[in-house]
Structures are given as C-alpha cells and as structure tokens.
Design a protein around this motif. Structure first.
Motif, PDB file in Angstrom:
ATOM      1  N   GLY A  21       0.702  -1.267  -0.046  1.00 54.27           N
ATOM      2  CA  GLY A  21      -0.017  -0.251   0.112  1.00 54.27           C
ATOM      3  C   GLY A  21       0.745   1.149   0.007  1.00 54.27           C
ATOM      4  N   SER A  23       1.612   3.257  -2.474  1.00 50.94           N
ATOM      5  CA  SER A  23       1.218   4.306  -3.520  1.00 50.94           C
ATOM      6  C   SER A  23       0.815   5.508  -2.947  1.00 50.94           C
ATOM      7  N   ILE A  26      -0.180   6.759   4.120  1.00 49.01           N
ATOM      8  CA  ILE A  26       0.843   6.419   5.087  1.00 49.01           C
ATOM      9  C   ILE A  26       1.803   5.614   4.374  1.00 49.01           C
ATOM     10  N   ARG A  46      -1.584  -1.810  -6.268  1.00 49.03           N
ATOM     11  CA  ARG A  46      -2.229  -2.468  -7.231  1.00 49.03           C
ATOM     12  C   ARG A  46      -1.891  -1.429  -8.348  1.00 49.03           C
ATOM     13  N   ASP A  47      -2.310  -0.186  -8.077  1.00 50.36           N
ATOM     14  CA  ASP A  47      -2.279   0.904  -9.275  1.00 50.36           C
ATOM     15  C   ASP A  47      -0.797   1.440  -9.810  1.00 50.36           C
ATOM     16  N   LEU A  70       1.098  -5.442  -6.600  1.00 48.71           N
ATOM     17  CA  LEU A  70       0.684  -6.640  -6.022  1.00 48.71           C
ATOM     18  C   LEU A  70      -0.605  -6.329  -5.424  1.00 48.71           C
ATOM     19  N   ASP A  71      -1.571  -7.424  -5.442  1.00 54.09           N
ATOM     20  CA  ASP A  71      -2.667  -7.388  -4.785  1.00 54.09           C
ATOM     21  C   ASP A  71      -2.703  -8.204  -3.532  1.00 54.09           C
ATOM     22  N   VAL A  72      -2.895  -7.740  -2.306  1.00 56.10           N
ATOM     23  CA  VAL A  72      -2.567  -8.546  -1.033  1.00 56.10           C
ATOM     24  C   VAL A  72      -3.626  -9.418  -0.712  1.00 56.10           C
ATOM     25  N   ASN A  94       0.963  -2.524   5.198  1.00 56.67           N
ATOM     26  CA  ASN A  94       0.499  -1.403   5.562  1.00 56.67           C
ATOM     27  C   ASN A  94      -1.059  -1.165   4.602  1.00 56.67           C
ATOM     28  N   SER A 146      -1.185  -0.880  12.247  1.00 54.47           N
ATOM     29  CA  SER A 146      -2.121  -1.383  12.634  1.00 54.47           C
ATOM     30  C   SER A 146      -2.904   0.142  12.962  1.00 54.47           C
ATOM     31  N   TYR A 160     -13.671  -2.428  10.795  1.00 53.54           N
ATOM     32  CA  TYR A 160     -12.500  -2.006  10.778  1.00 53.54           C
ATOM     33  C   TYR A 160     -11.680  -2.278  12.078  1.00 53.54           C
ATOM     34  N   LYS A 164      -8.108  -4.518  13.203  1.00 49.07           N
ATOM     35  CA  LYS A 164      -7.020  -4.117  13.703  1.00 49.07           C
ATOM     36  C   LYS A 164      -6.522  -4.687  15.106  1.00 49.07           C
ATOM     37  N   ILE A 193      -5.183  10.521  10.308  1.00 45.81           N
ATOM     38  CA  ILE A 193      -4.309  11.060   9.649  1.00 45.81           C
ATOM     39  C   ILE A 193      -4.981  11.736   8.310  1.00 45.81           C
ATOM     40  N   THR A 195      -5.863  11.320   4.702  1.00 42.44           N
ATOM     41  CA  THR A 195      -5.272  10.539   3.646  1.00 42.44           C
ATOM     42  C   THR A 195      -6.820  10.206   2.671  1.00 42.44           C
ATOM     43  N   THR A 198      -9.430   8.741   4.979  1.00 42.86           N
ATOM     44  CA  THR A 198     -10.280   9.358   5.804  1.00 42.86           C
ATOM     45  C   THR A 198     -10.825  10.543   5.407  1.00 42.86           C
TER      46      THR A 198
HETATM   47  P1  NAP Z   1      -4.919   5.115   1.546  1.00 41.17           P
HETATM   48  O1  NAP Z   1      -4.537   6.690   1.494  1.00 41.17           O
HETATM   49  O2  NAP Z   1      -6.489   4.610   1.175  1.00 41.17           O
HETATM   50  O3  NAP Z   1      -3.927   4.079   1.014  1.00 41.17           O
HETATM   51  C1  NAP Z   1      -4.177   2.711   1.182  1.00 41.17           C
HETATM   52  C2  NAP Z   1      -3.108   2.078   0.290  1.00 41.17           C
HETATM   53  O4  NAP Z   1      -3.477   0.563   0.246  1.00 41.17           O
HETATM   54  C3  NAP Z   1      -2.908   2.448  -1.261  1.00 41.17           C
HETATM   55  O5  NAP Z   1      -1.697   2.347  -1.548  1.00 41.17           O
HETATM   56  C4  NAP Z   1      -3.783   1.385  -1.680  1.00 41.17           C
HETATM   57  O6  NAP Z   1      -3.216   1.268  -3.032  1.00 41.17           O
HETATM   58  C5  NAP Z   1      -3.093   0.282  -0.935  1.00 41.17           C
HETATM   59  N1  NAP Z   1      -4.266  -1.196  -1.196  1.00 41.17           N
HETATM   60  C6  NAP Z   1      -5.543  -1.077  -1.091  1.00 41.17           C
HETATM   61  N2  NAP Z   1      -5.890  -2.377  -1.180  1.00 41.17           N
HETATM   62  C7  NAP Z   1      -4.979  -3.249  -1.612  1.00 41.17           C
HETATM   63  C8  NAP Z   1      -4.603  -4.413  -2.187  1.00 41.17           C
HETATM   64  N3  NAP Z   1      -5.708  -5.059  -2.334  1.00 41.17           N
HETATM   65  N4  NAP Z   1      -3.594  -4.759  -2.410  1.00 41.17           N
HETATM   66  C9  NAP Z   1      -2.361  -3.969  -2.362  1.00 41.17           C
HETATM   67  N5  NAP Z   1      -2.487  -2.652  -1.998  1.00 41.17           N
HETATM   68  C10 NAP Z   1      -3.875  -2.276  -1.660  1.00 41.17           C
HETATM   69  O7  NAP Z   1      -5.171   4.805   3.164  1.00 41.17           O
HETATM   70  P2  NAP Z   1      -3.906   5.283   4.201  1.00 41.17           P
HETATM   71  O8  NAP Z   1      -4.841   6.097   5.245  1.00 41.17           O
HETATM   72  O9  NAP Z   1      -2.698   5.647   3.996  1.00 41.17           O
HETATM   73  O10 NAP Z   1      -4.046   3.970   5.326  1.00 41.17           O
HETATM   74  C11 NAP Z   1      -2.846   3.272   5.303  1.00 41.17           C
HETATM   75  C12 NAP Z   1      -2.752   2.206   6.578  1.00 41.17           C
HETATM   76  O11 NAP Z   1      -2.874   2.829   7.585  1.00 41.17           O
HETATM   77  C13 NAP Z   1      -4.184   1.195   6.409  1.00 41.17           C
HETATM   78  O12 NAP Z   1      -3.987   0.078   6.955  1.00 41.17           O
HETATM   79  C14 NAP Z   1      -4.921   1.849   7.642  1.00 41.17           C
HETATM   80  O13 NAP Z   1      -5.906   1.166   7.965  1.00 41.17           O
HETATM   81  C15 NAP Z   1      -3.921   2.441   8.410  1.00 41.17           C
HETATM   82  N6  NAP Z   1      -4.493   3.536   9.240  1.00 41.17           N
HETATM   83  C16 NAP Z   1      -4.822   4.854   8.627  1.00 41.17           C
HETATM   84  C17 NAP Z   1      -5.128   5.705   9.495  1.00 41.17           C
HETATM   85  C18 NAP Z   1      -5.430   7.147   8.821  1.00 41.17           C
HETATM   86  O14 NAP Z   1      -6.096   7.822   9.706  1.00 41.17           O
HETATM   87  N7  NAP Z   1      -5.571   7.534   7.522  1.00 41.17           N
HETATM   88  C19 NAP Z   1      -4.984   5.819  10.831  1.00 41.17           C
HETATM   89  C20 NAP Z   1      -4.701   4.521  11.487  1.00 41.17           C
HETATM   90  C21 NAP Z   1      -4.271   3.587  10.672  1.00 41.17           C
HETATM   91  P3  NAP Z   1      -3.889   0.449  -4.594  1.00 41.17           P
HETATM   92  O15 NAP Z   1      -5.456   0.987  -4.397  1.00 41.17           O
HETATM   93  O16 NAP Z   1      -3.290   1.038  -5.651  1.00 41.17           O
HETATM   94  O17 NAP Z   1      -3.890  -0.836  -4.368  1.00 41.17           O
END
Ligand code: NAP
Length: 255
Positions: A21, A23, A26, A46-47, A70-72, A94, A146, A160, A164, A193, A195, A198
């Motif tokens: 994740g 791309s 976080i 994936r993208d 990679l698709d996890v 992540n 997490s 969710y 976690k 955060i 992103t 959120t």
């Molecule tokens: P985000 O901006 O939506 O990014 C998610 C990332 O995961 C993207 O790079 C996406 O890329 C990738 N992803 C989604 N599905 C996937 C799949 N099937 N295979 C591979 N990659 C995949 O989210 P984020 O806020 O940065 O969150 C990242 C992590 O931090 C998550 O685990 C989230 O639960 C955790 N987190 C976030 C926050 C927050 O407030 N933002 C707080 C605590 C924890 P593609 O779509 O291109 O695959």
C-alpha cells in the motif's frame, strides 16, 4: 575513564524493505522514511501509475525504490511476487481499506472486503516474507500499520477495529513463533491522519470534532508523525522490541 555505551544505529543502509500500500498516504510516507534512512524500498500496491509517481518522488530525492504491482487479497500473487523480490530485511504491512457503518447495517460484502485486505492480506504477506527470512537465517523485521483502533473501539468502526485488533493478536503470536529466528514483529498504531482513506471522516463535522476532542496535543496527526516510529522499529535501535505496538495517537488512548 570508561567508554560510553554506544546508541545502536537508527540507519537502514543496505537493508531491503517491502512496503504494501505504498502508492499513497501512510504507505508512501513509510516508503519515503525507510528510503531516507538508507534502505532500498520495494513499493507495492495495485495501481501502477500511482506507484510510478511515488517511486520517482523517492528517486528524485536520491532514494532507491522500485514499483511492485501486488494485490494483497490474492495469496498466489503474494507468493509469486515475494519470491521474485529476493531477500527482504524489513516488511511493512500497510495496505488497508475502510468501509465504515453502524454494526447493525454492515453488509457481508463490506465485512469481507475489509477483512480480506486488512487481516488476510497482512497475514499472508507476513507468512511469505517470514518464510524467506527464516530460510535465509539473518533475521528481519515485520511491522504492521495497525491503528489506535487496534486498541480501542470507534464510532461505526466494528469491522475496521476488529481487523486491527486481529493484527495485534497476529503480531504477538508471530513474535513468539519468529523470535528464535531473530525476526522481530511489531505494530505502529496511528491516530487519524488526512489521507484518501479518511477523507469522508474528516468531511463529517461531527466526526472531525470527535477527532479534535481526543487529540491531547492540540492538533491532528500528519504523515510525518508516523515516519520516525517506523524507522525506529525497523532499525537496530529497537533490537529488543518485539510482540508489541507503538501508539502514535496524540494521546487518544490515554483517556
Ligand atoms: P489510503 O490512502 O487509502 O492508501 C491505502 C493504500 O493501500 C494504497 O496504496 C492502496 O493502493 C493500497 N491497497 C488497497 N487495497 C490493496 C490491495 N488489495 N492490495 C495492495 N494494496 C492495496 O490509506 P491510508 O490512510 O494511507 O492507510 C494506510 C494504512 O494505515 C491502512 O492499513 C490503514 O488502516 C492504516 N491507518 C490509517 C489511518 C488514517 O487515519 N489514515 C489511521 C490509522 C491506521 P491501491 O489501491 O493502488 O492498491
């Protein structure tokens, strides 16, 4: 005069790291942080297009990175991709998704989608990487992004938070299993955060006020707040830390 004990290195020069994740959001910040600490980073998602932009941003500041599609949610894809990467010293699980709703309204397809990425994905990427680390015999580090929701519950977040909390359990058990191989397993648990994940939460005035009310430091967290925690846990400075979590939550879980 006695020589001073020396602080172990926070650097990651020569290490090879895989971030899922990576791309955007976080994951991109984690990849940048590991690269800035000296690691070569495999940035997976994936993208392809977004990954290419991330890789060129890291390379643009002198870092070393590679895009990995990679698709996890696909264990066969995980096994093939991880086998092709060669030795991995640091994994950051992540990749994550969120589909929030009241528990009474949760649809089975949303439950499955969140569990598939957040838990099943992290589980089988960890398995594939750990197998490589064990057969190489040089130890390693497995981190998962997490969440504070791995320690508390949240509004409309039953699925969710369940994933976690499960990651926290996986981490403790993996630390028990992998400790003998010198593999440390930990989580980093951020608060909210801004992103793409959120966006909807911050756009909802009631939820934005809920977040602000919990922040003991008087501000919302930024991507940079997670970066040091990830580098620290990946580095030799954290050599005795395993099976635990580092909360980057601005005091949310303090009360
Ligand atoms: P985000 O901006 O939506 O990014 C998610 C990332 O995961 C993207 O790079 C996406 O890329 C990738 N992803 C989604 N599905 C996937 C799949 N099937 N295979 C591979 N990659 C995949 O989210 P984020 O806020 O940065 O969150 C990242 C992590 O931090 C998550 O685990 C989230 O639960 C955790 N987190 C976030 C926050 C927050 O407030 N933002 C707080 C605590 C924890 P593609 O779509 O291109 O695959």
């Amino acid at each position: 005069m006695n020589a001073c004990p020396q602080t172990p290195s926070f650097r990651l020069d020569g290490r090879r790291a895989l971030v899922t994740g990576a791309s955007r959001g976080i994951g991109f910040a984690c990849a940048a942080a590991l690269s800035q600490a000296g690691a070569h980073v495999f940035m997976a998602a994936r993208d392809k297009g977004q990954l290419a932009e991330g890789v060129s941003a890291v390379a643009g500041e002198g870092g070393s990175a590679q895009a990995i599609v990679l698709d996890v949610t696909d264990p066969a894809n995980i096994a093939d991709v991880v086998a092709d990467l060669g030795p991995i010293d640091v994994l950051v699980n992540n990749a994550g998704v969120a589909r929030h709703s009241p528990m009474v309204d949760t649809r089975v397809e949303d439950f499955d989608a969140v569990v598939d990425v957040n838990l099943r994905g992290a589980y089988f990427v960890s398995q594939a990487v750990a197998r490589g680390m064990i057969s190489r015999g040089e130890g390693g580090v497995i981190l998962s992004i997490s969440s504070q929701m791995g320690h508390v519950g949240g509004i409309d977040r039953a699925v969710y938070a369940a994933t976690k909390h499960a990651i926290e359990g996986m981490t403790k058990s993996a630390a028990i299993e992998f400790g003998r191989y010198g593999i440390r397993v930990n989580t980093v648990c951020p608060t909210f955060i801004r992103t793409p994940l959120t966006e909807a939460t911050f756009a909802d005035t009631e939820k934005a006020e809920w977040i602000a009310s919990k922040m003991k430091l008087g501000r919302v967290a930024e991507l940079e707040d997670v970066m040091g925690a990830v580098v620290f846990l990946a580095s030799d400075a954290a050599a005795m830390i395993t099976g635990t979590s580092l909360l980057v939550d601005g005091g949310w879980t303090a009360g």
